[in-house]
Scaffold this motif. Structure first.
Motif, PDB file in Angstrom:
ATOM      1  N   VAL A 488      59.685  55.313  79.320  1.00  0.00           N
ATOM      2  CA  VAL A 488      58.642  54.579  80.052  1.00  0.00           C
ATOM      3  C   VAL A 488      59.193  54.044  81.375  1.00  0.00           C
ATOM      4  N   ALA A 489      60.404  53.509  81.366  1.00  0.00           N
ATOM      5  CA  ALA A 489      61.003  52.973  82.593  1.00  0.00           C
ATOM      6  C   ALA A 489      61.265  54.063  83.622  1.00  0.00           C
ATOM      7  N   ASP A 490      61.574  55.268  83.173  1.00  0.00           N
ATOM      8  CA  ASP A 490      61.860  56.366  84.102  1.00  0.00           C
ATOM      9  C   ASP A 490      60.586  56.997  84.653  1.00  0.00           C
ATOM     10  N   ASP A 491      59.597  57.250  83.787  1.00  0.00           N
ATOM     11  CA  ASP A 491      58.375  57.935  84.229  1.00  0.00           C
ATOM     12  C   ASP A 491      57.307  56.970  84.734  1.00  0.00           C
ATOM     13  N   VAL A 492      57.356  55.730  84.312  1.00  0.00           N
ATOM     14  CA  VAL A 492      56.433  54.665  84.724  1.00  0.00           C
ATOM     15  C   VAL A 492      54.962  55.073  84.617  1.00  0.00           C
ATOM     16  N   PRO A 493      54.510  55.512  83.451  1.00  0.00           N
ATOM     17  CA  PRO A 493      53.063  55.664  83.272  1.00  0.00           C
ATOM     18  C   PRO A 493      52.397  54.301  83.131  1.00  0.00           C
ATOM     19  N   VAL A 494      53.200  53.321  82.736  1.00  0.00           N
ATOM     20  CA  VAL A 494      52.771  51.935  82.558  1.00  0.00           C
ATOM     21  C   VAL A 494      53.886  51.042  83.073  1.00  0.00           C
ATOM     22  N   LEU A 495      53.511  49.958  83.750  1.00  0.00           N
ATOM     23  CA  LEU A 495      54.493  49.018  84.299  1.00  0.00           C
ATOM     24  C   LEU A 495      54.265  47.637  83.686  1.00  0.00           C
ATOM     25  N   PRO A 496      55.073  47.238  82.715  1.00  0.00           N
ATOM     26  CA  PRO A 496      54.910  45.911  82.108  1.00  0.00           C
ATOM     27  C   PRO A 496      55.188  44.812  83.129  1.00  0.00           C
ATOM     28  N   LEU A 497      54.400  43.735  83.053  1.00  0.00           N
ATOM     29  CA  LEU A 497      54.522  42.649  84.024  1.00  0.00           C
ATOM     30  C   LEU A 497      54.966  41.339  83.373  1.00  0.00           C
ATOM     31  N   TRP A 498      54.227  40.889  82.374  1.00  0.00           N
ATOM     32  CA  TRP A 498      54.592  39.618  81.764  1.00  0.00           C
ATOM     33  C   TRP A 498      54.104  39.538  80.328  1.00  0.00           C
ATOM     34  N   GLN A 499      54.740  38.634  79.605  1.00  0.00           N
ATOM     35  CA  GLN A 499      54.402  38.363  78.215  1.00  0.00           C
ATOM     36  C   GLN A 499      53.798  36.976  78.139  1.00  0.00           C
ATOM     37  N   GLY A 500      52.642  36.877  77.489  1.00  0.00           N
ATOM     38  CA  GLY A 500      51.925  35.610  77.482  1.00  0.00           C
ATOM     39  C   GLY A 500      52.122  34.793  76.224  1.00  0.00           C
ATOM     40  N   LYS A 501      51.846  33.528  76.356  1.00  0.00           N
ATOM     41  CA  LYS A 501      51.785  32.620  75.218  1.00  0.00           C
ATOM     42  C   LYS A 501      50.307  32.303  74.992  1.00  0.00           C
ATOM     43  N   GLN A 502      49.925  31.968  73.775  1.00  0.00           N
ATOM     44  CA  GLN A 502      48.528  31.673  73.521  1.00  0.00           C
ATOM     45  C   GLN A 502      48.358  30.239  73.040  1.00  0.00           C
ATOM     46  N   TYR A 503      47.238  29.677  73.443  1.00  0.00           N
ATOM     47  CA  TYR A 503      46.923  28.291  73.129  1.00  0.00           C
ATOM     48  C   TYR A 503      45.527  28.181  72.555  1.00  0.00           C
ATOM     49  N   VAL A 504      45.317  27.141  71.780  1.00  0.00           N
ATOM     50  CA  VAL A 504      43.976  26.699  71.444  1.00  0.00           C
ATOM     51  C   VAL A 504      43.933  25.196  71.692  1.00  0.00           C
ATOM     52  N   ALA A 505      42.744  24.706  71.966  1.00  0.00           N
ATOM     53  CA  ALA A 505      42.513  23.264  72.054  1.00  0.00           C
ATOM     54  C   ALA A 505      41.387  22.938  71.083  1.00  0.00           C
ATOM     55  N   HIS A 506      41.484  21.773  70.412  1.00  0.00           N
ATOM     56  CA  HIS A 506      40.504  21.501  69.368  1.00  0.00           C
ATOM     57  C   HIS A 506      40.291  20.005  69.200  1.00  0.00           C
ATOM     58  N   ARG A 507      39.147  19.655  68.635  1.00  0.00           N
ATOM     59  CA  ARG A 507      38.892  18.266  68.275  1.00  0.00           C
ATOM     60  C   ARG A 507      39.837  17.877  67.138  1.00  0.00           C
ATOM     61  N   ASP A 508      40.244  16.619  67.127  1.00  0.00           N
ATOM     62  CA  ASP A 508      41.291  16.228  66.183  1.00  0.00           C
ATOM     63  C   ASP A 508      40.801  16.038  64.755  1.00  0.00           C
ATOM     64  N   ASP A 509      39.484  16.213  64.498  1.00  0.00           N
ATOM     65  CA  ASP A 509      39.019  16.157  63.116  1.00  0.00           C
ATOM     66  C   ASP A 509      38.960  17.544  62.479  1.00  0.00           C
ATOM     67  N   LEU A 510      39.445  18.554  63.206  1.00  0.00           N
ATOM     68  CA  LEU A 510      39.470  19.920  62.691  1.00  0.00           C
ATOM     69  C   LEU A 510      40.856  20.206  62.126  1.00  0.00           C
ATOM     70  N   ASN A 511      40.931  20.776  60.935  1.00  0.00           N
ATOM     71  CA  ASN A 511      42.227  21.140  60.380  1.00  0.00           C
ATOM     72  C   ASN A 511      42.270  22.629  60.057  1.00  0.00           C
ATOM     73  N   GLY A 512      43.466  23.116  59.749  1.00  0.00           N
ATOM     74  CA  GLY A 512      43.655  24.545  59.518  1.00  0.00           C
ATOM     75  C   GLY A 512      43.832  25.333  60.799  1.00  0.00           C
ATOM     76  N   VAL A 513      43.867  24.644  61.937  1.00  0.00           N
ATOM     77  CA  VAL A 513      43.949  25.317  63.232  1.00  0.00           C
ATOM     78  C   VAL A 513      45.232  26.137  63.365  1.00  0.00           C
ATOM     79  N   GLU A 514      46.309  25.658  62.750  1.00  0.00           N
ATOM     80  CA  GLU A 514      47.592  26.357  62.883  1.00  0.00           C
ATOM     81  C   GLU A 514      47.553  27.761  62.293  1.00  0.00           C
ATOM     82  N   TRP A 515      46.549  28.024  61.431  1.00  0.00           N
ATOM     83  CA  TRP A 515      46.413  29.355  60.826  1.00  0.00           C
ATOM     84  C   TRP A 515      45.259  30.145  61.415  1.00  0.00           C
TER      85      TRP A 515
END
Length: 533
Positions: A488-515
């Motif tokens: 992939v690095a030699d032929d470059v059909p695709v050029l990776p740019l960055w790796q993301g982190k994901q977030y959620v925001a929630h009301r504090d009376d909600l549980n189970g969010v970690e799953w």
């Protein structure tokens, strides 16, 4: 990522490991009319995508997150990751050492949501339907290694594979392998509209305006029999035009949680200025973003042009300037948090260098400046995308080697045009269908790939990808993946740019969010409840 509540991403080895189990919580009961989750995913029926929720067509994170609530698969990845476990099946296993024959037995008493019994014939019908329709959206590629499907009575099905594939259980856990009824779905034709008839934990009802879903109400399926334990009776998934509108709805209490896709500005604001009643949570994530090339398009047909772009793109500037702490530079299609990763692009091109790019172009006798248009989707990945592509344009133009413009379009126009090969260079994101390095390679390099790309590496397709799938011990597949990343690095059909982190925001009376969101960005709405964890 700054945050108020943190769950650290941890991926060791080739697969995302299971997260430690958390304590129990009071089950939700649909207070206030049910739990409401916000998203900026848009679900639109168009001429090019008339069946957004058909398992034979759907192949994006948003649509799959709807299907995961409503259709059953034989296997599923458990809440915290790890090896797949039976779901519609009571047990599944390879019957040979070569990983070429896979047998599943169905759970007793399994039915669709209308009470109709499910048999092995329905499983066979569903899989063969996907392969017969073979939508250009790319999902059928996950099942393309199936040779024949054998039935053994009403409750056993055996998949005979063309070549060994130790990742096959993961593929059976994806929505493309969802079980549907032959009475509700045509064997040779996609199902138009937004209806879904399955046997998953929820039934669904979509509210549609101008061929676009505004909200989906998921209601507990009383006929459901499977591995999932529901902690609520009803969840509403509400689609917003933009992240600001979604954020305001969370602040006013109109929604209980917001998921895809929060903007970098929102994340920073919630981290730096916590709001009463709202928690920001970092979730383990394996999303990547990349540029892809139509290698038959005249402007980028010569790989020297693609290599020159790879030599000058400054990933650090893009990640830092546009996304801040929510992204890190990526030098391979395989994320850096998976052990099969190598810094293949950095190893080949080093730090951004105009001199190196100029030498590559001169050596191939490419006339400069090379004129290009970078295409991106304006409404799918969040507001940072436009800024990202402006930064890419400015980087390339500053070298004097390129004459670049950028053009954004709505996802409903962008994706069909990209599949038709209308764009020479375009940007996309990828979250894995399942947490194995194979799923960062095959969807881009194998036959019938997600990109509908004309690029072919016979070394990748005929030797290395099949070789990597033979290894039941996935760590043993690392040498093959290292070679694939170098290609992939030699032929470059695709050029990776960055790796993301994901977030959620929630009301504090909600549980189970970690799953509620796993590393593959699979939405698991059944994990949500109200009350104190």
């Amino acid at each position: 990522m700054n945050r108020k509540t943190l769950v650290l991403p941890a991926v060791v080895g080739l697969l995302a490991p299971a997260l430690a189990a958390c304590g129990g919580a009071q089950a939700g009961s649909g207070d206030h009319g049910g739990i409401v989750v916000g998203t900026t995913d848009r679900f639109t029926a168009t001429k090019d995508a008339s069946a957004p929720f058909d398992p034979a067509f759907a192949y994006d994170a948003g649509a799959w997150n709807v299907l995961r609530q409503t259709v059953q698969t034989l296997m599923r990845v458990p809440r915290g990751g790890g090896a797949p476990v039976p779901e519609a099946a009571s047990r599944c296993s390879f019957t040979d050492r070569a990983s070429e024959s896979y047998r599943c037995s169905l759970r007793e008493g399994l039915t669709f949501s209308d009470g109709t019994p499910i048999t092995a014939k329905d499983v066979k019908f569903s899989i063969e339907r996907v392969l017969a329709i073979k939508s250009d959206n790319g999902a059928a590629g996950l099942l393309a290694n199936i040779d024949t499907i054998e039935l053994k009575g009403d409750d056993e099905v055996v998949f005979h594979l063309k070549t060994p594939d130790a990742t096959f259980p993961y593929k059976l856990s994806t929505p493309v392998a969802g079980i549907v009824s032959s009475e509700k779905y045509d064997a040779r034709k996609l199902r138009d509209g937004f209806g879904i008839d399955g046997s998953g934990p929820y039934t669904m009802e979509a509210e549609v305006r101008d061929d676009q879903v505004t909200k989906i109400v998921f209601t507990r399926n009383e006929h459901y029999k499977g591995d999932i334990k529901l902690r609520n009776d009803k969840v509403e998934l509400r689609s917003f035009d933009d992240t600001d509108a979604m954020g305001k709805a969370l602040e006013t209490g109109d929604i209980d949680m917001m998921t895809r896709t929060m903007s970098p500005e929102q994340i920073k604001d919630l981290a730096d200025h916590p709001k009463d009643g709202i928690e920001l949570r970092e979730m383990p994530g394996l999303e990547i973003r990349y540029l892809a090339f139509n290698t038959k398009a005249g402007s980028v047909q010569d790989k020297a042009v693609r290599q020159a772009i790879a030599a000058v793109v400054d990933r650090d500037q893009i990640a830092g300037k546009v996304y801040g702490s929510t992204a890190t530079p990526l030098y391979s299609l395989i994320p850096s948090t998976i052990a099969a990763h190598t810094n293949s692009f950095f190893n080949k091109y080093g730090e951004p260098s105009r001199q190196k790019a100029a030498g590559i172009l001169s050596g191939a006798r490419i006339t400069t400046p090379v004129k290009l248009t970078l295409h991106y989707t304006s409404d799918y990945y969040g507001p940072g995308t436009a800024k990202e592509f402006e930064a890419l344009r400015d980087q390339l133009n500053a070298t004097g080697l390129f004459d670049v413009s950028v053009q954004g379009s709505a996802w409903s126009e962008f994706r069909p045009a990209q599949k038709r090969g209308e764009y020479a260079v375009y940007g996309l994101g990828w979250v894995p269908d399942f947490p194995d390095p194979d799923n960062y390679i095959a969807p881009f390099l194998d036959a019938d790939n997600f990109l509908n790309s004309p690029y072919v590496s016979s070394e990748a397709r005929t030797r290395l990808i099949p070789q990597s799938r033979r290894a039941a011990d996935r760590n043993a597949a690392s040498p093959a993946f290292e070679q694939l990343q170098e290609i992939v690095a030699d032929d470059v059909p695709v050029l990776p740019l960055w790796q993301g982190k994901q977030y959620v925001a929630h009301r504090d009376d909600l549980n189970g969010v970690e799953w509620a969101l796993n590393t593959s960005s699979d939405l698991q709405l059944w994990e949500l409840g109200r009350g104190t964890a």
